[in-house]
Design a protein around this motif. Sequence first.
Motif, PDB file in Angstrom:
ATOM      1  N   PHE B  98     -27.479   5.990 -69.905  1.00 31.15           N
ATOM      2  CA  PHE B  98     -27.883   5.508 -71.220  1.00 31.15           C
ATOM      3  C   PHE B  98     -26.763   5.670 -72.241  1.00 31.15           C
ATOM      4  CE2 PHE B  98     -32.281   5.834 -69.615  1.00 31.15           C
ATOM      5  CZ  PHE B  98     -32.591   4.506 -69.831  1.00 31.15           C
ATOM      6  N   ALA B 164     -43.276  19.472 -58.223  1.00 32.30           N
ATOM      7  CA  ALA B 164     -42.424  19.135 -59.367  1.00 32.30           C
ATOM      8  C   ALA B 164     -41.478  18.005 -58.997  1.00 32.30           C
ATOM      9  CB  ALA B 164     -41.643  20.363 -59.813  1.00 32.30           C
ATOM     10  N   ILE B 166     -41.967  15.621 -56.703  1.00 29.37           N
ATOM     11  CA  ILE B 166     -42.714  14.359 -56.651  1.00 29.37           C
ATOM     12  C   ILE B 166     -42.981  13.872 -58.069  1.00 29.37           C
ATOM     13  CG2 ILE B 166     -44.871  13.307 -55.899  1.00 29.37           C
ATOM     14  CD1 ILE B 166     -45.068  15.384 -53.760  1.00 29.37           C
ATOM     15  N   PHE B 167     -43.338  14.804 -58.943  1.00 29.06           N
ATOM     16  CA  PHE B 167     -43.662  14.426 -60.316  1.00 29.06           C
ATOM     17  C   PHE B 167     -42.459  13.808 -61.009  1.00 29.06           C
ATOM     18  CE2 PHE B 167     -43.940  15.226 -64.830  1.00 29.06           C
ATOM     19  CZ  PHE B 167     -45.198  14.749 -65.117  1.00 29.06           C
ATOM     20  N   ASN B 170     -41.572  10.289 -59.700  1.00 28.90           N
ATOM     21  CA  ASN B 170     -42.482   9.225 -60.091  1.00 28.90           C
ATOM     22  C   ASN B 170     -42.490   9.001 -61.577  1.00 28.90           C
ATOM     23  OD1 ASN B 170     -44.086   8.041 -57.755  1.00 28.90           O
ATOM     24  ND2 ASN B 170     -43.725  10.182 -57.264  1.00 28.90           N
ATOM     25  N   ALA B 171     -42.250  10.076 -62.341  1.00 29.91           N
ATOM     26  CA  ALA B 171     -42.133   9.888 -63.783  1.00 29.91           C
ATOM     27  C   ALA B 171     -40.964   8.953 -64.065  1.00 29.91           C
ATOM     28  CB  ALA B 171     -41.928  11.229 -64.464  1.00 29.91           C
ATOM     29  N   LEU B 174     -41.866   5.408 -63.151  1.00 33.11           N
ATOM     30  CA  LEU B 174     -42.741   4.742 -64.114  1.00 33.11           C
ATOM     31  C   LEU B 174     -41.994   4.433 -65.404  1.00 33.11           C
ATOM     32  CD1 LEU B 174     -45.945   6.815 -63.517  1.00 33.11           C
ATOM     33  CD2 LEU B 174     -45.685   4.391 -63.118  1.00 33.11           C
ATOM     34  N   LEU B 175     -41.088   5.345 -65.787  1.00 35.28           N
ATOM     35  CA  LEU B 175     -40.357   5.119 -67.033  1.00 35.28           C
ATOM     36  C   LEU B 175     -39.352   3.985 -66.878  1.00 35.28           C
ATOM     37  CD1 LEU B 175     -39.467   8.653 -68.396  1.00 35.28           C
ATOM     38  CD2 LEU B 175     -40.982   6.999 -69.427  1.00 35.28           C
ATOM     39  N   PHE B 176     -38.546   4.076 -65.832  1.00 35.89           N
ATOM     40  CA  PHE B 176     -37.398   3.176 -65.727  1.00 35.89           C
ATOM     41  C   PHE B 176     -37.596   2.094 -64.679  1.00 35.89           C
ATOM     42  CE2 PHE B 176     -35.601   7.524 -66.504  1.00 35.89           C
ATOM     43  CZ  PHE B 176     -35.546   7.387 -67.868  1.00 35.89           C
ATOM     44  N   SER B 177     -38.755   2.009 -64.081  1.00 30.84           N
ATOM     45  CA  SER B 177     -39.092   1.067 -63.019  1.00 30.84           C
ATOM     46  C   SER B 177     -38.268   1.331 -61.757  1.00 30.84           C
ATOM     47  CB  SER B 177     -38.928  -0.384 -63.458  1.00 30.84           C
ATOM     48  OG  SER B 177     -37.586  -0.782 -63.323  1.00 30.84           O
ATOM     49  N   TRP B 181     -30.002   0.383 -61.143  1.00 32.08           N
ATOM     50  CA  TRP B 181     -29.159   0.027 -62.269  1.00 32.08           C
ATOM     51  C   TRP B 181     -27.703   0.356 -62.019  1.00 32.08           C
ATOM     52  CZ3 TRP B 181     -32.915   2.133 -66.439  1.00 32.08           C
ATOM     53  CH2 TRP B 181     -33.945   1.198 -66.571  1.00 32.08           C
ATOM     54  N   TYR B 286     -34.951   7.254 -57.171  1.00 36.74           N
ATOM     55  CA  TYR B 286     -34.939   7.972 -55.914  1.00 36.74           C
ATOM     56  C   TYR B 286     -33.542   8.507 -55.604  1.00 36.74           C
ATOM     57  CZ  TYR B 286     -37.263   8.771 -51.453  1.00 36.74           C
ATOM     58  OH  TYR B 286     -37.858   9.340 -50.367  1.00 36.74           O
TER      59      TYR B 286
END
Lengths: 528, 364
Positions: B98, B164, B166-167, B170-171, B174-177, B181, B286
């Motif tokens: 970013f 933690a 896995i969380f 997946n967070a 969900l945030l960045f699809s 990139w 991932y």
Amino acid sequence: MTRHIRNGINAGIIFGIVTIFLFMIGFTTTISDLLGQLLRNGSSIAVMGFTPGIFDLLVFLFFIGMWAGISGAKKTPDKIDTWGTVLLSSGIAGLLHGILVGGLALLVGSLLQAGVTMTVYFAQLLPDAIHLFLIGLNATSAGSFYVIFFLITGLIGGVVARTIRYGSWRQNLTAWSKNKWQAFTAWPQYQRIRHNKLNLFVVYGLLILIVFLLPQVLGQYWNYTVGTVGIYVLLGLGLNIVVGLAGMLDLGYVAFFAIGAYTVALLTAPAPHHLMWNFWVTVPIGILLAAFAGIVLGIPVLRLRGDYLAIVTLGFGQIIAVLLHSDELTAFTGGPRGVAAVGGPSLFGISLGTPEGFVYLILLAVILVIFVTIRLRNSRVGRAWEAIREDETVARAMGINTWSHKLLAFAIGASFAGLGGVIFASRNQFTGPEDYNLMVSFNVLASVIVGGMGSIPGVIGGAFTLKGLPEVLRELENYRVLAFGALLVVMMLIRPEGLLPTSRRKMEIKELHDPDGKEAGETPGGKS
Amino acid sequence: MQQKTALHVHKPVGTYRYVQIILGVFFSAYLLWRLYVVLIAHPAYGPDTWLRFTIDGVVLGSVYALIAIGYTLVYGILFMINFAHGDVMMLGAFGGYFVFEALGAYKVSSSLSFLNAYPVISVILAFLAGMAVSSTAGYFLEKIAYRPLRGAPRLVPLISAVGASIFLENAAQLLFSTQRWDYTNPAVLNRGAGWNIHVGQGTVVVTYTGVLTIVVSVLIMIGLYLLVKRTRLGRAMRAVAENKSTAALMGVDVDGIISRTFIISGVLAGAAGVMWGIHLGLVYYYVGFIPGIKAFTAAVLGGIGSIPGAMLGGLFLGVVESLGPAVLGISFQLKDVIAFSILVLVLVFRPTGILGEVLSEEKV
């Protein structure tokens, strides 16, 4: 006083971050859709002057805000919580919560008005979602609205917290329900029925009858779902032996599942080998191969410490996954494309390859596996496993051959997974590498942990909640895995013995959490 | 961490020992034969290709080394695998991404973005952002998921760590699809650009990004070494790793030191994540998982608890992974299998690692 302020600030910041996170992952939008369907059947009539979607969102945020207030007003140890201090801390929590969320609304709203596309970086920040979040106002007024909204909900939460905590109704309710339950169990008729074996059989018989009639009533979709849950129950019961009874964390459990599935697929499918064997012949082969793989992996690995074991099994699972994905083995396993047209079971010429048929098959398998598990658990072997789980050194000193018992646990757990895999592949009539990723291991692990390690009803309940509930709430599918992760952490923090623990396990965990157990000399690793 | 009491966790006895020796001899013989085949009998690649593989391996290895140090620091103190460490690295990679995106969009003149006008500052800013994000994540990870579980049975914090991990994954998804990139580097640091070196008939490109990766990771490792050996904080860390209760009696704030250890390992992971992005380019939710497991392998390889071991293990693993498929003559798709096989083999045959585990006796 400072403690109250600090509590309020902590709760406010935490809930602010949580709410922002929920918005950023699009959860607020999803949940308000869901609430809309639940509360109003999705009708589009304006409620209390709000457009329906906005109303649903505010209902959800109301509860979050109230929760922030409640957790801000948490009990302080010195018990000097007056109305004033409770409202002070919940008010601070609400205000901070509001400032954070309002700030986000302001930021996102002004970016939207400036015409910036945020979906490039944050996939969930669709213009519609942002408009919903701004509740139809412009950025500034939405921001200030949220500050006031969360301040008020926080204060309401404080009031609720104070009323709940200092009212005597809670003790009264507990005492009342306890009394009633005791009166019920002391009732002579209940005692007679309870202690008569015949009645027990009648109850079980009825239960089994209901279970066996159910697939006839359920439609095709629900039969499929129940079948999936059943397969996860099989896997969970297998992992339950490894993790729950013998206390070894196996993260590569999916490998045995894959071995079972690929055995039946390669032996019955026409594609890579054209063997076309009968399904029933391949079932024992799949189970035995999985158990054999469990032994082969187990022999070298079981000498390792607990956390090394976890990572080695994880590595093993990954090796299997990479091998299945690669082109090297295409001639043997069908490679990335998988194996199609896997044979299904048939009995006396009648094909069982329908969803109902598979539900019966899975039920039979589950009952068989439960029977085996119960018999094993109550045997010498089961007691040896539990001894190993609690303290391996002591178990060895008691004359238990820890190595062979651990190996046995590994093999039996693997064979259950193999059985699950056989049924899974045959039911899908297809098997490919995508079905056997790490997430399967984690799903099964989560259902074992959430239900309660070592407990059979726990595993079944865990599989139903983790695999069945998301089928019911399809909208929340995206957040399923996220919730698994959070659930694993939260379970470990607040209820490490699981939701439906076995009585023995419960006592052990209680004992470990006893303050006397945490003496200065103990290493933080604790018992391995 | 100073006193070396390397213990064999389970002394191999009887037949197991013989099996171990036989397998070891067999495996070494096979490896030598393969080396003979690919180097002398039927040389598959020229010397330039081998050099290229090695350089790639060293660059990759220096990233693994940084992540591995994070594992080893935490393991040395808490005796738990910080399963979410790879995901902490992923968050750091996003932090750097970013910063590059923001600086790339910020124009200093009509045609020149800040990123290209001041590449050095941009890269430094990206590293700082990655480190900040990762260390914050590490700090909160420890505070939320691990600290309340001190003293619980060993399985409990491990499961919490898996949760933690896995969380976080997946967070981020969900945030960045799920999109992959591309890091937009400053123009001078274009991926693939570098010095050309003539070796044999071919040329080898020593990329700028690769050199940057190696230099930065060496600098960070030196800094870490000085921190652990020379400062008060490092002394406290070593004391806590040796024995928590005694350290507490000596006036060391154990919880504070553990927090800071997580922050330091987060800083290293963040740097590794930004390096990953700059050198290899692709960042996605991932991205931390596989390097995480491999870095753990590296940490075990060098003997868990030992910082130099983690560095060596990381380099070794990077080189082996990049040379392995060529030496063994298998498809490059299977290079992950090599890393995981090394993990399994090392844990099975020498769980104390090459340099020997540096854990005090009570921990094992």
